[in-house]
Design a protein around this motif. Structure first.
Motif, PDB file in Angstrom:
ATOM      1  N   ALA A  13      -1.748  -0.693  10.140  1.00 41.12           N
ATOM      2  CA  ALA A  13      -0.953  -1.376  11.202  1.00 41.12           C
ATOM      3  C   ALA A  13      -1.356  -0.692  12.539  1.00 41.12           C
ATOM      4  N   GLY A  14      -1.963   0.669  12.324  1.00 34.75           N
ATOM      5  CA  GLY A  14      -2.251   1.422  13.727  1.00 34.75           C
ATOM      6  C   GLY A  14      -0.947   1.940  14.261  1.00 34.75           C
ATOM      7  N   VAL A  15       0.229   2.188  13.421  1.00 32.82           N
ATOM      8  CA  VAL A  15       1.159   2.582  13.965  1.00 32.82           C
ATOM      9  C   VAL A  15       1.695   4.045  13.346  1.00 32.82           C
ATOM     10  N   GLY A  16       2.630   4.652  13.751  1.00 31.75           N
ATOM     11  CA  GLY A  16       3.214   5.966  13.328  1.00 31.75           C
ATOM     12  C   GLY A  16       4.263   6.003  12.271  1.00 31.75           C
ATOM     13  N   SER A  17       4.867   5.079  11.979  1.00 32.31           N
ATOM     14  CA  SER A  17       5.936   5.015  11.272  1.00 32.31           C
ATOM     15  C   SER A  17       6.094   3.676  10.329  1.00 32.31           C
ATOM     16  N   VAL A  62       5.624  -0.531  10.684  1.00 35.64           N
ATOM     17  CA  VAL A  62       4.911  -1.490  10.003  1.00 35.64           C
ATOM     18  C   VAL A  62       5.839  -2.545   9.657  1.00 35.64           C
ATOM     19  N   PHE A  63       7.181  -1.998   9.382  1.00 32.29           N
ATOM     20  CA  PHE A  63       8.137  -3.206   9.166  1.00 32.29           C
ATOM     21  C   PHE A  63       8.577  -4.331  10.035  1.00 32.29           C
ATOM     22  N   LEU A  64       8.646  -3.575  11.252  1.00 28.46           N
ATOM     23  CA  LEU A  64       8.961  -4.524  12.324  1.00 28.46           C
ATOM     24  C   LEU A  64       7.613  -5.479  12.730  1.00 28.46           C
ATOM     25  N   ALA A  65       6.500  -4.751  12.589  1.00 32.46           N
ATOM     26  CA  ALA A  65       5.322  -5.741  12.825  1.00 32.46           C
ATOM     27  C   ALA A  65       5.138  -6.848  11.798  1.00 32.46           C
ATOM     28  N   ARG A  66       5.467  -6.536  10.649  1.00 35.29           N
ATOM     29  CA  ARG A  66       5.107  -7.548   9.545  1.00 35.29           C
ATOM     30  C   ARG A  66       6.231  -8.536   9.651  1.00 35.29           C
ATOM     31  N   GLY A  96       0.835  -1.195  -0.101  1.00 27.97           N
ATOM     32  CA  GLY A  96       0.054   0.072   0.017  1.00 27.97           C
ATOM     33  C   GLY A  96       0.878   1.276   0.049  1.00 27.97           C
ATOM     34  N   THR A  97       0.249   2.296   0.308  1.00 21.96           N
ATOM     35  CA  THR A  97       1.147   3.680   0.413  1.00 21.96           C
ATOM     36  C   THR A  97       1.632   3.620   1.654  1.00 21.96           C
ATOM     37  N   PRO A  98       2.543   4.387   1.862  1.00 20.69           N
ATOM     38  CA  PRO A  98       3.209   4.329   3.305  1.00 20.69           C
ATOM     39  C   PRO A  98       2.117   4.932   4.226  1.00 20.69           C
ATOM     40  N   THR A  99       1.264   5.739   3.909  1.00 19.11           N
ATOM     41  CA  THR A  99       0.076   6.179   4.726  1.00 19.11           C
ATOM     42  C   THR A  99      -0.818   5.013   5.077  1.00 19.11           C
ATOM     43  N   GLU A 100      -1.264   4.368   4.091  1.00 18.22           N
ATOM     44  CA  GLU A 100      -2.221   3.436   4.222  1.00 18.22           C
ATOM     45  C   GLU A 100      -1.743   2.132   5.104  1.00 18.22           C
ATOM     46  N   LEU A 101      -0.480   1.810   4.834  1.00 21.29           N
ATOM     47  CA  LEU A 101       0.347   0.829   5.698  1.00 21.29           C
ATOM     48  C   LEU A 101       0.399   1.109   7.136  1.00 21.29           C
ATOM     49  N   LYS A 102       0.831   2.420   7.445  1.00 23.51           N
ATOM     50  CA  LYS A 102       0.797   2.871   8.852  1.00 23.51           C
ATOM     51  C   LYS A 102      -0.327   2.920   9.376  1.00 23.51           C
ATOM     52  N   ARG A 103      -1.453   3.398   8.639  1.00 24.74           N
ATOM     53  CA  ARG A 103      -3.143   3.341   9.183  1.00 24.74           C
ATOM     54  C   ARG A 103      -3.446   2.095   9.448  1.00 24.74           C
TER      55      ARG A 103
END
Lengths: 250, 262
Positions: free
Chosen positions: A227-231, A235-239, A218-225
């Motif tokens: 995952a419910g995280v700010g950066s 996202v990277f760490l969660a995934r 997704g777009t960086p914004t979509e991915l952050k949203r």
């Protein structure tokens, strides 16, 4: 409706018993700045090599710049540029000779090659060093020369495989300026692989890879949203959390 | 492909040490091996051993020249340059052909330079026909060994295997080529091996070209000229046919990529 620069379906590759890439479905639009993010060993480089027809896929297929990677390798290679993780320049030859060699490999007309090389060297700030053997250049200059080599033949799609590995912050900064100028001036599609999360922030869309599979897209914004995280880093760490130990900067 | 050939040649000229040693090497052999063997053969032959050696030395120069140039494909792979060639819109076979032709050019140049010095030194003055045949022999040998070099390089994992190639390919090939002594006196096994040795055909052809005067005494070429040419051509074509697909294997790219993974 823009055409797809990359359209992969079920693309996969095994090395012996190791599944480097499972089954990748991915579409990259023409003109897009696409980030391909993942820890080491996630299948990023394998994917690039498959799309660039340097490797034959074990399953699935893909169309790159409108051509089938299985049946039309030459047409694919004509339309793409590829900057590898490690330099591909001949250290014994000068920048000029390296680019001329590349121009001959890509079968560019001599005069066109001359003016193109001049223009690129000026744009990349390499003009004064063009007659120096590559072995005498700094890492940043080599990288710039590598990219000049990669776009010499005016590809529609440029693959950058971890282009900033081993560069100092200043060289990194000027590399990104260079790439954003290129995108602005030529509408080049850029497919960037990296494990430095911050480098993916300016991308239009980002795919997060993990162990040969697409973990998020997704777009960086979509991915952050989502995952419910700010950066993006989170996202990277969660995934890709379980491989955390391997992902520190090289 | 033209580009690959040019690059090979420029690299050769740039490495001065390599260029000089390639020209000097046969003279070292001429002085030391020549003196030794000449002493062994003294009084027994109708030919000065150093003259007998001349075609073999030229064959040796071509072999080292083109084989080593072709083996530089391994270095190309380590340095990543091979990848640049593989990602270019040219066929794998063309890359192999370019490397082989580049290697042939390097080997031929060395041999011609050496011939210009060596032949007067040992007092050999070939006829125009002989000179032409010698040049043809040099080019054909260069092609056959260049192709062989690309095949070996494509099969090698790293430059470390280089010593193995020198010991198990280069030196047996040299000693079984008839460059230093006639192979017909060797035992049946070695004699058979000599027949699968591309350099043997090249040296034989060079003897046809340069030692015609001593042919009756048994020092000229032993095989028909046509057979020498055909054999060299077969080695070259077979080598090229094998080299293209071998270069395209994962070797060009993935193996290196995986090796460098932390």
């Amino acid at each position: 409706m823009t055409a797809a620069a990359i359209d992969a379906s079920g693309l996969g590759k095994d090395f012996g018993a190791v599944q480097a890439l499972d089954r990748l479905d991915l579409e990259v639009r023409e003109g897009e700045f696409f980030g391909f993010l993942g820890p080491n060993g996630a299948g990023k480089t394998t994917t690039v090599h498959l799309l660039a027809t340097l490797l034959a896929p074990s399953r699935g297929s893909a169309r790159v710049v409108g051509h089938d990677i299985r049946t039309d390798g030459l047409a694919v290679r004509r339309g793409i540029g590829l900057v590898f993780q490690e330099t591909t320049l001949d250290r014994d030859l000068t920048i000029d000779e390296n680019l001329r060699f590349a121009a001959r490999l890509w079968n560019l007309d001599h005069h066109e090659a001359t003016s193109r090389i001049d223009a690129l060297l000026r744009q990349f700030g390499l003009e004064e060093r063009r007659g120096d053997p590559v072995r005498t250049l700094s890492g940043g200059m080599r990288r710039a020369a590598d990219i000049a080599r990669g776009i010499l033949h005016r590809p529609r799609l440029l693959f950058l495989d971890e282009p900033t590995a081993g560069l100092d912050p200043r060289a990194r900064r000027s590399l990104w300026d260079l790439i954003s100028n290129l995108r602005a001036s030529s509408g080049l599609t850029v497919f960037l692989t990296t494990h430095y999360v911050e480098e993916a922030e300016p991308c239009d869309r980002v795919a997060v890879m993990d162990r040969g599979r697409l973990a998020a897209l997704g777009t960086p914004t979509e991915l952050k949203r989502a995952a419910g995280v700010g950066s993006l880093e989170e996202v990277f760490l969660a995934r890709t959390g379980h491989q955390l130990a391997q992902t520190g900067p090289a | 492909m033209y580009g690959i050939v040019i690059r090979e040649f420029v690299r050769f000229l740039r490495q001065r040490g390599r260029a000089l040693s390639s020209v000097a090497r046969p003279f070292v052999w001429l002085i030391f091996a020549g003196a030794g063997f000449a002493a062994v053969f003294v009084g027994r032959s109708a030919i000065d051993y150093r003259v007998y050696m001349a075609p073999g030395l030229l064959g040796m120069v071509v072999m080292f020249g083109s084989l080593l140039a072709a083996l530089s494909t391994v270095i190309d792979r380590d340095a990543g340059v091979l990848r640049m060639m593989l990602v270019a819109p040219i066929r794998r076979g063309t890359v192999a052909l370019g490397k082989t032709l580049g290697a042939t050019l390097v080997g031929t140049t060395q041999a011609v330079v050496v011939a210009a010095i060596l032949l007067p030194v040992v007092g050999l003055a070939p006829t125009p026909g002989g000179a032409f045949l010698a040049l043809a022999a040099i080019v054909l040998t260069g092609l056959a060994l260049g192709a062989l070099g690309v095949v070996l390089a494509a099969g090698m994992r790293s430059i470390e295997n280089f010593a193995g190639v020198m010991n198990f390919v280069v030196f047996p090939m040299l000693f079984l080529s008839g460059a230093l002594y006639p192979v017909r006196h060797l035992g049946p096994v070695l004699h058979v091996l000599a027949h699968v040795n591309p350099l043997a055909y090249g040296v034989d052809l060079l003897k046809h070209a340069l030692l015609t005067r001593w042919a009756d005494a048994g020092y000229g070429g032993e095989l028909p000229i046509a057979l020498d040419c055909v054999a060299l051509a077969i080695f070259a074509v077979a080598g090229l046919a094998a080299a293209g697909p071998m270069l395209a294997r994962e070797g060009g790219v993935a193996r290196a990529a995986f090796r460098e993974r932390p």
